[in-house]
Scaffold this motif. Structure first.
Motif, PDB file in Angstrom:
ATOM      1  N   SER A  56      41.161  39.419  18.387  1.00 34.98           N
ATOM      2  CA  SER A  56      40.957  38.840  19.832  1.00 34.98           C
ATOM      3  C   SER A  56      41.921  38.005  20.383  1.00 34.98           C
ATOM      4  N   GLY A  57      41.974  37.849  21.654  1.00 37.05           N
ATOM      5  CA  GLY A  57      42.775  36.796  22.256  1.00 37.05           C
ATOM      6  C   GLY A  57      42.434  35.435  21.942  1.00 37.05           C
ATOM      7  N   THR A  58      41.237  35.348  21.921  1.00 40.28           N
ATOM      8  CA  THR A  58      40.592  33.927  21.578  1.00 40.28           C
ATOM      9  C   THR A  58      40.963  33.438  20.097  1.00 40.28           C
ATOM     10  N   THR A 100      39.905  29.306  34.278  1.00 36.05           N
ATOM     11  CA  THR A 100      40.210  30.265  33.337  1.00 36.05           C
ATOM     12  C   THR A 100      39.154  30.499  32.604  1.00 36.05           C
ATOM     13  N   PHE A 101      39.268  31.501  31.784  1.00 38.57           N
ATOM     14  CA  PHE A 101      38.111  31.956  30.866  1.00 38.57           C
ATOM     15  C   PHE A 101      37.931  30.644  29.781  1.00 38.57           C
ATOM     16  N   ALA A 148      37.700  30.494  26.644  1.00 44.70           N
ATOM     17  CA  ALA A 148      38.542  30.457  25.557  1.00 44.70           C
ATOM     18  C   ALA A 148      39.799  29.738  25.604  1.00 44.70           C
ATOM     19  N   SER A 149      40.419  29.657  26.720  1.00 45.26           N
ATOM     20  CA  SER A 149      41.648  28.832  26.827  1.00 45.26           C
ATOM     21  C   SER A 149      41.518  27.364  26.442  1.00 45.26           C
ATOM     22  N   ASP A 190      48.752  31.334  27.871  1.00 45.82           N
ATOM     23  CA  ASP A 190      47.614  32.151  27.680  1.00 45.82           C
ATOM     24  C   ASP A 190      47.957  33.385  28.646  1.00 45.82           C
ATOM     25  N   SER A 215      46.802  36.155  28.400  1.00 48.84           N
ATOM     26  CA  SER A 215      45.663  37.412  28.288  1.00 48.84           C
ATOM     27  C   SER A 215      45.821  38.221  29.434  1.00 48.84           C
ATOM     28  N   HIS A 216      46.246  37.624  30.685  1.00 48.69           N
ATOM     29  CA  HIS A 216      46.126  38.439  31.775  1.00 48.69           C
ATOM     30  C   HIS A 216      47.553  39.168  32.163  1.00 48.69           C
ATOM     31  N   SER A 258      45.516  39.123  25.279  1.00 54.31           N
ATOM     32  CA  SER A 258      44.258  39.857  24.936  1.00 54.31           C
ATOM     33  C   SER A 258      44.250  41.364  25.190  1.00 54.31           C
ATOM     34  N   LYS A 305      41.320  43.882  30.323  1.00 49.46           N
ATOM     35  CA  LYS A 305      42.678  43.519  30.548  1.00 49.46           C
ATOM     36  C   LYS A 305      43.684  44.489  30.872  1.00 49.46           C
ATOM     37  N   GLY A 326      40.811  42.884  20.755  1.00 54.70           N
ATOM     38  CA  GLY A 326      42.109  42.448  20.111  1.00 54.70           C
ATOM     39  C   GLY A 326      43.091  41.540  20.833  1.00 54.70           C
ATOM     40  N   TYR A 335      37.419  31.934  38.575  1.00 54.28           N
ATOM     41  CA  TYR A 335      36.484  31.637  37.181  1.00 54.28           C
ATOM     42  C   TYR A 335      35.493  30.599  37.685  1.00 54.28           C
TER      43      TYR A 335
END
Ligand SMILES: *Cc1c(COP(=O)(O)O)cnc(C)c1O
Length: 389
Positions: free
Chosen positions: A53-55, A79-80, A82-83, A157, A159-160, A183, A188, A195, A330
């Motif tokens: 995962s990105g996390t 952000t989400f 997780a960051s 990060d 992810s996006h 991510s 995404k 992943g 967010y």
């Protein structure tokens, strides 16, 4: 309901996964290194470490940069979670830097001001995590310059921002950062179901991340405390995790990557179409930097909180009621109940809080048809009208 995001799976994607299922390896086979190689090569990074995962990628990146108790990690409140959570996993502390209201990205000016204050109090961050909000890269050159000046590390990060570029270079090349994290969650840009991946140009960071993704175990004699007992031998030299990506996921990712350019062009075309179609409405679209290309993970608008305008919540509810799967990105992380224990309060990051109060994410994904997009625009215009009445 028109969703706000949706993956695009082709028959070739399905075939690639099925092929792995019929092969000798479901995980730890040849597909993972092949996928890592393909992403690294596309981004121009020297190393890539695929994870589940990105996390997980954020977590092992922080660990590889030795983040621990007593250290600070700064990120954006928009952000989400997780960051920010990646720092807490390491026993470190989190603080935030307010955003640029035009882009939703961490403000380089706010970062500079906060660093100057922190330097005078001896509380500089060890790591700063800029988040490329919606797919548009942050001011990485300025953030990179500040990292040299104040001696912190940078984890992007991204992810996006798979497939985005900044000043002509692909995001993931780590020109102004130590590590960049992707991510591959289905909402995404491209997907491996679950992943993620961490990219870097530093061999030692790459090696450490690769070890941390698999229990902290090494099979390389050069990293052992004593000579191997035999060919079977391995050593656990630190505490890692099982964060491995499977071959099924990597095979899917490899196929998706081949279509990434097409994904981004479709998203860009739809974003341009939104920009044009929304011009007459009393809403604000995000600013685009001239020296960067977004991957358009999200298309975010703001419904300004002004007298005579209906406000975000009413517009959001109307849109949902008309079958438009809008979303909000967010809720500022510092306002999450879990983060209150660290002393964060409403008002701490006013620009981010205002952004949150006004933001709506409109549907945007490769397969969104022009007709459906027109429906979204019509519904938005009607929602604003109806909510005003
Ligand atoms: C999705 C996302 C993550 C986490 O990625 P997962 O693959 O879902 O673990 C981290 N940061 C941001 C900004 C994200 O949008």
């Amino acid at each position: 309901m028109i969703p706000y995001g949706r993956q695009e799976i082709s028959e070739a994607d399905v075939a690639a996964v099925v092929e792995v299922l019929r092969s000798d390896w479901l995980t730890q086979g040849p597909a993972v290194p092949r996928f890592e190689e393909a992403v690294a090569s596309r981004c121009g990074a020297k190393h890539a470490v695929a994870v589940n995962s990105g996390t997980s990628a954020l977590h092992i990146a922080c660990m590889a940069l030795d983040l621990g108790p007593g250290d600070w990690l700064w990120t954006s409140p928009i952000t989400f979670v997780a960051s920010a959570n990646c720092a807490l996993y390491c026993g470190a502390s989190v603080d935030f830097v307010d955003i640029d209201p035009g882009t939703g990205n961490m403000s380089a000016e706010a970062l500079e001001a906060k660093l100057a204050g922190a330097a005078s109090r001896g509380k500089l961050p060890k790591i700063v995590v800029p988040v490329h909000f919606g797919g548009q890269p942050c001011d990485m050159k300025r953030i990179g310059e500040l990292s040299s000046k104040y001696g912190f590390r940078v984890i992007e990060d991204a992810s996006h921002a798979v497939g985005a570029s900044y000043q002509g270079e692909p995001v993931g090349k780590c020109v102004h950062s130590d590590v960049a994290v992707f991510s591959f969650h289905p909402v995404k840009i491209m997907t491996t179901a679950e992943g993620g991946m961490a990219l870097t140009n530093e061999p030692s960071i790459a090696e450490r991340m690769a070890r941390l993704r698999t229990h902290g175990i090494t099979r390389d004699a050069a990293h052992m405390t004593r000579p191997p007992d035999g060919a079977w031998y391995y050593q656990q030299v630190e505490l890692g995790y099982n964060y491995r990506m499977t071959d099924m996921q990597a095979a899917l990712g490899g196929r998706q990557l081949e279509r990434l350019d097409g994904f981004i062009s479709s998203r860009e075309r739809l974003a341009d179409r939104y920009d044009d179609a929304l011009r007459g409405l009393p809403i604000v679209t995000l600013k685009r930097g001239p020296d960067r290309r977004s991957s358009w993970h999200l298309y975010v608008i703001r419904v300004p909180e002004r007298p005579g305008l209906p406000g975000r919540k009413k517009v959001f509810d109307k849109l949902r009621a008309s079958g438009i799967g809008v979303n909000v990105h967010y809720i500022p992380v510092h306002l999450q109940p879990y983060y209150e224990r660290f002393g964060f309060r409403p008002g701490d990051f006013p620009v981010a809080e205002r952004f949150y109060a006004e933001a709506i994410t409109l549907p945007l994904f490769q397969a969104l048809s022009a007709a459906d997009q027109d429906k979204v625009v019509r519904a938005l215009a009607e929602a604003i009208q109806a909510a005003k009445a």
